[in-house]
Design a protein around this motif. Structure first.
Motif, mmCIF file in Angstrom:
data_model
loop_
_atom_site.group_PDB
_atom_site.id
_atom_site.type_symbol
_atom_site.label_atom_id
_atom_site.label_comp_id
_atom_site.label_asym_id
_atom_site.label_seq_id
_atom_site.Cartn_x
_atom_site.Cartn_y
_atom_site.Cartn_z
ATOM 1 N N ARG A 55 0.852 -1.183 0.000
ATOM 2 C CA ARG A 55 0.000 0.000 0.000
ATOM 3 C C ARG A 55 0.892 1.238 0.000
ATOM 4 O O ARG A 55 1.820 1.336 0.795
ATOM 5 C CB ARG A 55 -0.901 0.029 1.238
ATOM 6 N N ALA A 56 0.605 2.161 -0.879
ATOM 7 C CA ALA A 56 1.395 3.389 -0.997
ATOM 8 C C ALA A 56 1.077 4.327 0.167
ATOM 9 O O ALA A 56 -0.010 4.268 0.744
ATOM 10 C CB ALA A 56 1.074 4.074 -2.317
ATOM 11 N N ARG A 58 -0.139 7.665 1.930
ATOM 12 C CA ARG A 58 -1.216 8.568 1.517
ATOM 13 C C ARG A 58 -1.591 9.492 2.666
ATOM 14 O O ARG A 58 -1.145 9.331 3.788
ATOM 15 C CB ARG A 58 -2.428 7.777 1.037
ATOM 16 N N ILE A 59 -2.423 10.437 2.346
ATOM 17 C CA ILE A 59 -2.929 11.368 3.351
ATOM 18 C C ILE A 59 -4.368 10.960 3.676
ATOM 19 O O ILE A 59 -5.200 10.816 2.790
ATOM 20 C CB ILE A 59 -2.900 12.833 2.839
ATOM 21 N N GLY A 60 -4.647 10.759 4.968
ATOM 22 C CA GLY A 60 -5.990 10.442 5.425
ATOM 23 C C GLY A 60 -6.526 11.597 6.251
ATOM 24 O O GLY A 60 -5.878 12.636 6.384
ATOM 25 N N GLU A 68 -5.687 16.498 8.611
ATOM 26 C CA GLU A 68 -4.983 15.570 7.730
ATOM 27 C C GLU A 68 -3.962 14.773 8.533
ATOM 28 O O GLU A 68 -3.293 15.308 9.411
ATOM 29 C CB GLU A 68 -4.289 16.314 6.597
ATOM 30 N N LYS A 70 -0.831 11.775 7.989
ATOM 31 C CA LYS A 70 0.012 11.038 7.055
ATOM 32 C C LYS A 70 -0.051 9.542 7.406
ATOM 33 O O LYS A 70 0.185 9.154 8.549
ATOM 34 C CB LYS A 70 1.455 11.528 7.140
#
Length: 91
Positions: A55-56, A58-60, A68, A70
Motif C-alpha cells: 500500500r502506498a 497517503r494522506i488520510g 490531515e 500522514k
C-alpha cells in the motif's frame, strides 16, 4: 470455526491424536506465514490465494478533527477466494 475446531475435526476425520493434528495445522500455518513474509503467493486450488499487497503512503483524515494525517506505506495480507469457492458459497 476456529483453530481448535479445525484441529479437532482433522483428528477425528483422520483418526489421529489431537496433538498430531495440532502439529500438522501449526506446520501448515507457519509455512504459509513464511511464504507471505518472503513475498510469495500461497495458492490452494479450490480454495483461494493468499498474497501480500504493498500500500502506498497517503494522506488520510481524522474523522473527529478533520485534520490531515500522514499514513505510511505498509504491506497488507489479502485473500482472494477461488471461483470454485465463490460458486459453492453462492449456491
Amino acid at each position: 470455526m476456529n483453530r481448535t475446531d479445525v484441529i479437532a475435526l482433522i483428528a477425528e476425520e483422520e483418526s489421529m491424536t489431537k496433538k498430531k493434528a495440532e502439529e500438522i495445522v501449526r506446520l501448515i500455518i507457519d509455512t504459509m506465514k513464511v511464504a507471505l513474509i518472503d513475498g510469495e503467493k500461497v495458492q490452494i486450488t479450490g480454495f483461494g490465494t493468499f498474497e501480500v499487497k504493498d500500500r502506498a503512503p497517503r494522506i488520510g483524515r481524522n474523522p473527529k478533527t478533520n485534520e490531515e494525517v500522514k499514513i505510511d506505506a505498509f504491506r497488507k495480507p489479502v485473500f482472494r477466494p477461488s471461483q470454485t469457492l465463490k460458486e459453492r458459497i453462492n449456491k
